[in-house]
Design a protein around this motif. Structure first.
Motif, mmCIF file in Angstrom:
data_model
loop_
_atom_site.group_PDB
_atom_site.id
_atom_site.type_symbol
_atom_site.label_atom_id
_atom_site.label_comp_id
_atom_site.label_asym_id
_atom_site.label_seq_id
_atom_site.Cartn_x
_atom_site.Cartn_y
_atom_site.Cartn_z
ATOM 1 N N GLN A 170 0.851 -1.113 -0.107
ATOM 2 C CA GLN A 170 -0.004 0.141 0.197
ATOM 3 C C GLN A 170 0.768 1.401 0.456
ATOM 4 O O GLN A 170 0.651 1.841 -0.813
ATOM 5 C CB GLN A 170 -0.438 0.018 1.210
ATOM 6 C CG GLN A 170 -1.693 -1.201 0.735
ATOM 7 C CD GLN A 170 -3.194 -0.798 0.054
ATOM 8 O OE1 GLN A 170 -3.614 0.211 -0.413
ATOM 9 N NE2 GLN A 170 -3.173 -1.954 -0.809
ATOM 10 N N ALA A 171 2.034 1.788 0.490
ATOM 11 C CA ALA A 171 2.501 2.692 1.448
ATOM 12 C C ALA A 171 3.330 2.803 -0.661
ATOM 13 O O ALA A 171 3.396 3.715 -1.183
ATOM 14 C CB ALA A 171 3.929 1.935 1.321
ATOM 15 N N HIS A 172 4.363 1.430 -1.213
ATOM 16 C CA HIS A 172 5.058 1.584 -2.921
ATOM 17 C C HIS A 172 3.510 2.021 -3.566
ATOM 18 O O HIS A 172 3.606 3.372 -4.203
ATOM 19 C CB HIS A 172 5.316 0.094 -2.900
ATOM 20 C CG HIS A 172 5.862 0.053 -4.398
ATOM 21 N ND1 HIS A 172 6.639 -1.168 -4.733
ATOM 22 C CD2 HIS A 172 6.296 1.336 -4.698
ATOM 23 C CE1 HIS A 172 7.102 -0.945 -5.897
ATOM 24 N NE2 HIS A 172 7.052 0.516 -5.553
ATOM 25 N N LYS A 173 2.471 1.810 -3.455
ATOM 26 C CA LYS A 173 0.982 2.064 -4.471
ATOM 27 C C LYS A 173 0.800 3.800 -3.956
ATOM 28 O O LYS A 173 0.847 4.208 -5.188
ATOM 29 C CB LYS A 173 0.308 1.224 -3.681
ATOM 30 C CG LYS A 173 -1.197 1.738 -4.666
ATOM 31 C CD LYS A 173 -2.450 1.066 -4.248
ATOM 32 C CE LYS A 173 -3.810 1.831 -4.032
ATOM 33 N NZ LYS A 173 -5.041 0.723 -4.067
ATOM 34 N N MET A 174 0.980 4.212 -2.990
ATOM 35 C CA MET A 174 0.664 5.281 -2.815
ATOM 36 C C MET A 174 1.856 6.657 -2.779
ATOM 37 O O MET A 174 1.526 7.549 -3.383
ATOM 38 C CB MET A 174 -0.359 5.639 -1.406
ATOM 39 C CG MET A 174 -1.286 4.954 -0.898
ATOM 40 S SD MET A 174 -2.916 5.283 -1.831
ATOM 41 C CE MET A 174 -2.713 6.852 -1.585
ATOM 42 N N LEU A 175 2.713 6.069 -3.068
ATOM 43 C CA LEU A 175 3.781 7.048 -3.682
ATOM 44 C C LEU A 175 3.883 6.883 -5.070
ATOM 45 O O LEU A 175 4.209 8.186 -5.345
ATOM 46 C CB LEU A 175 5.313 5.953 -3.148
ATOM 47 C CG LEU A 175 5.496 6.578 -1.823
ATOM 48 C CD1 LEU A 175 6.677 5.428 -1.157
ATOM 49 C CD2 LEU A 175 6.421 7.481 -1.501
ATOM 50 N N LEU A 176 3.716 5.957 -5.679
ATOM 51 C CA LEU A 176 3.434 6.310 -7.047
ATOM 52 C C LEU A 176 1.876 7.012 -7.902
ATOM 53 O O LEU A 176 2.505 7.604 -8.186
ATOM 54 C CB LEU A 176 3.208 4.553 -7.592
ATOM 55 C CG LEU A 176 4.521 3.936 -7.307
ATOM 56 C CD1 LEU A 176 4.505 2.365 -7.656
ATOM 57 C CD2 LEU A 176 6.094 4.317 -8.876
ATOM 58 N N ALA A 177 1.268 6.764 -6.725
ATOM 59 C CA ALA A 177 -0.015 7.448 -6.570
ATOM 60 C C ALA A 177 0.099 9.364 -5.963
ATOM 61 O O ALA A 177 -0.073 9.880 -7.571
ATOM 62 C CB ALA A 177 -1.343 7.103 -6.026
ATOM 63 N N GLU A 195 -8.014 9.016 -0.338
ATOM 64 C CA GLU A 195 -9.316 8.789 0.038
ATOM 65 C C GLU A 195 -9.130 7.418 -0.628
ATOM 66 O O GLU A 195 -10.160 6.943 -0.381
ATOM 67 C CB GLU A 195 -10.585 8.962 0.718
ATOM 68 C CG GLU A 195 -9.743 11.031 1.249
ATOM 69 C CD GLU A 195 -11.109 11.741 2.125
ATOM 70 O OE1 GLU A 195 -12.506 12.073 1.180
ATOM 71 O OE2 GLU A 195 -10.902 12.560 2.808
ATOM 72 N N GLY A 196 -9.310 7.607 -1.610
ATOM 73 C CA GLY A 196 -9.765 6.548 -2.039
ATOM 74 C C GLY A 196 -8.579 5.465 -1.628
ATOM 75 O O GLY A 196 -9.346 4.333 -2.592
ATOM 76 N N GLY A 197 -7.358 6.084 -1.771
ATOM 77 C CA GLY A 197 -6.457 4.397 -2.041
ATOM 78 C C GLY A 197 -6.718 4.260 -0.627
ATOM 79 O O GLY A 197 -6.136 3.084 -0.241
ATOM 80 N N PHE A 257 3.452 4.699 5.792
ATOM 81 C CA PHE A 257 2.212 4.322 5.473
ATOM 82 C C PHE A 257 0.843 4.522 6.777
ATOM 83 O O PHE A 257 0.028 5.171 6.374
ATOM 84 C CB PHE A 257 2.196 3.036 4.752
ATOM 85 C CG PHE A 257 0.075 3.077 3.855
ATOM 86 C CD1 PHE A 257 -0.230 3.768 2.855
ATOM 87 C CD2 PHE A 257 -0.807 2.041 5.147
ATOM 88 C CE1 PHE A 257 -1.969 3.308 2.446
ATOM 89 C CE2 PHE A 257 -1.954 2.213 4.886
ATOM 90 C CZ PHE A 257 -2.543 2.700 3.499
ATOM 91 N N ILE A 258 1.389 3.834 7.399
ATOM 92 C CA ILE A 258 0.668 4.354 8.817
ATOM 93 C C ILE A 258 0.940 5.580 9.118
ATOM 94 O O ILE A 258 -0.118 6.025 9.308
ATOM 95 C CB ILE A 258 1.833 2.948 10.004
ATOM 96 C CG1 ILE A 258 1.236 1.688 9.057
ATOM 97 C CG2 ILE A 258 0.646 3.228 11.641
ATOM 98 C CD1 ILE A 258 2.321 0.659 10.367
ATOM 99 N N CYS A 295 3.775 14.278 2.944
ATOM 100 C CA CYS A 295 4.257 14.242 3.635
ATOM 101 C C CYS A 295 4.732 12.764 4.802
ATOM 102 O O CYS A 295 5.957 12.332 4.730
ATOM 103 C CB CYS A 295 4.075 15.308 4.467
ATOM 104 S SG CYS A 295 6.011 15.994 6.219
ATOM 105 N N GLY A 296 3.582 12.409 5.510
ATOM 106 C CA GLY A 296 3.879 11.198 6.038
ATOM 107 C C GLY A 296 4.669 9.780 5.272
ATOM 108 O O GLY A 296 5.285 9.261 5.634
ATOM 109 N N LEU A 297 4.081 9.889 4.098
ATOM 110 C CA LEU A 297 4.102 9.410 2.549
ATOM 111 C C LEU A 297 5.837 9.461 2.584
ATOM 112 O O LEU A 297 6.391 8.058 2.500
ATOM 113 C CB LEU A 297 3.266 9.190 1.797
ATOM 114 C CG LEU A 297 3.070 7.720 0.690
ATOM 115 C CD1 LEU A 297 3.272 6.617 1.606
ATOM 116 C CD2 LEU A 297 2.172 8.638 -0.040
ATOM 117 N N PHE A 298 6.402 10.097 2.552
ATOM 118 C CA PHE A 298 7.667 10.621 2.142
ATOM 119 C C PHE A 298 8.586 10.517 3.152
ATOM 120 O O PHE A 298 10.176 11.070 2.801
ATOM 121 C CB PHE A 298 8.062 11.960 1.171
ATOM 122 C CG PHE A 298 7.368 11.181 -0.065
ATOM 123 C CD1 PHE A 298 7.824 10.872 -0.988
ATOM 124 C CD2 PHE A 298 6.298 12.171 -0.693
ATOM 125 C CE1 PHE A 298 7.573 10.824 -2.915
ATOM 126 C CE2 PHE A 298 5.433 11.154 -1.600
ATOM 127 C CZ PHE A 298 6.576 10.664 -3.060
#
Length: 412
Positions: free
Chosen positions: A36-43, A68-70, A227-228, A253-256
């Motif tokens: 999920q983290a990898h997916k949302m970084l790319l998103a 939100e969709g993620g 991701f968390i 920011c949390g994601l990166f």
């Protein structure tokens, strides 16, 4: 105002237990939270590239829909985890069967997510009435397929005896080809480009296990931790009525925020604090390596605006990702503390980003990691000391509006 509860934090964290590809031979454990983290970084990258020409309000709305969709898809996935993808896609082909499954999933999730108010209403609408061909869903699907294919490439060499592998491989190629019209997707799918390198490096963060000196169950990775923190940051943003730009920025920011650990590995706080000059040395090295290995190549291939955006999330111009800031045009300004940001910069046109609140989410994620392992029966003096230290820090937070004391009391 949405109420953040223990059950929401634990639901978000539960993806750290879910194994992926668990009917295949795997070189490492592949976890849902990491994917999920990898997916949302790319998103995030695809959002940035595909919204460049949009008006500011539509750009913000698209980012929120993607974030939100993620999260909506992630929570859905937590309930249907035992259904293999081919079976799920077969169910999805029958609208009546898919609706029955979706109603079951939403019923299971409602006790935990309904306290989030409008977020819960948007989640129901997303799953029951959403437009499958919208730009937000296409970006999420493209990012999902890439992150899943990245994992598949890890396991494929070990599963030559498995007669499903060729069909799975072909399916990824065919489905990803349908998203090459998205800006940035061609570069992500082309080996040796700067975007492909960034996507690959992000995936490698799943190999860096946190708390290496303290065995834990589950053993979360740097990628999953990101991701968390992102999810917690978004939920707390909703709880303080953050403007859309601020909530989006806090999630990204949390994601990166631990991206530089690609270059230095996860260095635990006691080691960082053992020598007065060590944090500065580490930071200087991180920034030099970010420029050499990621930012420089991206700029040379025409992705300068993306570099600036990631730099903003990482707080490179204000000294830390945990420093409140805002923007006016191309200039970034420090904001002195949460209250000042909440009072005078909580506006979309100022593109605000939290600092203290993100640090709290970072500590809260670490607390969940320690608490969950101890609860699961895997403990150590180091882990118990860390849990107590993190809880004390959180309870002493000056951000009273987050009601952390009451939240943490549920963990006793």
């Amino acid at each position: 105002m949405p109420l953040i509860r223990k059950s929401l934090l634990q639901l978000t964290f539960s993806g750290a237990y879910l194994l992926r590809w668990n009917d295949k031979l795997r070189p490492v454990e592949l976890l849902e939270i990491d994917k999920q983290a990898h997916k949302m970084l790319l998103a995030c990258v695809l959002w940035h590239e595909n919204s460049r020409d949009l008006p500011a309000d539509r750009r913000l709305a698209l980012a929120r829909a993607i974030i939100e969709g993620g999260l909506f898809d992630y929570f859905y996935r937590l309930i249907i985890t035992d259904i293999k993808p081919p079976v799920f896609y077969k169910i999805k082909e029958n609208p009546a069967h898919y609706r029955q499954l979706t109603e079951h999933v939403l019923t299971r999730l409602e006790p935990v997510l309904a306290p989030l108010g409008d977020f819960w209403k948007r989640m129901r609408a997303w799953h029951l009435h959403g437009d499958e061909n919208g730009l937000d869903r296409r970006i999420l699907t493209a990012a999902h397929l890439y992150a899943s294919q990245w994992e598949f490439h890890l396991i494929k060499p070990l599963n030559g005896f498995d007669d499903e592998m060729d069909d799975i491989d072909l399916s990824f190629v065919e489905r990803l080809d349908t998203f090459r019209d998205l800006r940035g997707m061609e570069a992500i799918l082309t080996p040796s480009t700067a975007l492909a390198r960034l996507a690959n490096l992000c995936g490698q963060l799943r190999f860096q296990i946190r708390w290496t000196q303290a065995p834990r169950i589950p053993a979360t990775s740097v990628l999953g931790h990101m991701f968390i923190v992102a999810a917690f940051a978004y939920f707390f943003s909703l709880s303080v009525n953050a403007c859309t730009a601020r909530a989006n920025n806090n999630f990204f920011c949390g994601l990166f925020h631990d991206l530089p650990e690609l270059l230095t590995r996860d260095i635990i706080s006691p080691v960082k604090q053992s020598v007065a000059s060590l944090p500065l040395i580490i930071k200087e090295y991180e920034e030099a390596e970010l420029e050499r290995r990621i930012f420089g190549p991206l700029r040379r291939q025409g992705f300068g605006p993306l570099v600036e955006r990631i730099s903003y999330y990482l707080g490179l111009s204000v000294g830390s990702e945990f420093q409140e800031c805002r923007r006016e045009g191309d200039r970034v300004f420090r904001v002195e503390g949460f209250e000042a940001l909440q009072r005078s910069a909580n506006r979309d046109d100022l593109d605000p980003k939290d600092g203290q609140m993100l640090k709290i989410c970072d500590w809260l994620a670490a607390f969940l990691e320690a608490h969950s392992s101890i609860r699961n029966g895997v403990s150590s003096p180091h882990l118990q000391e860390a849990q107590a230290r993190l809880k004390a820090k959180l309870c002493e937070s000056p951000l009273e509006c987050l009601q952390l004391g009451a939240l943490l009391a549920d963990f006793d």
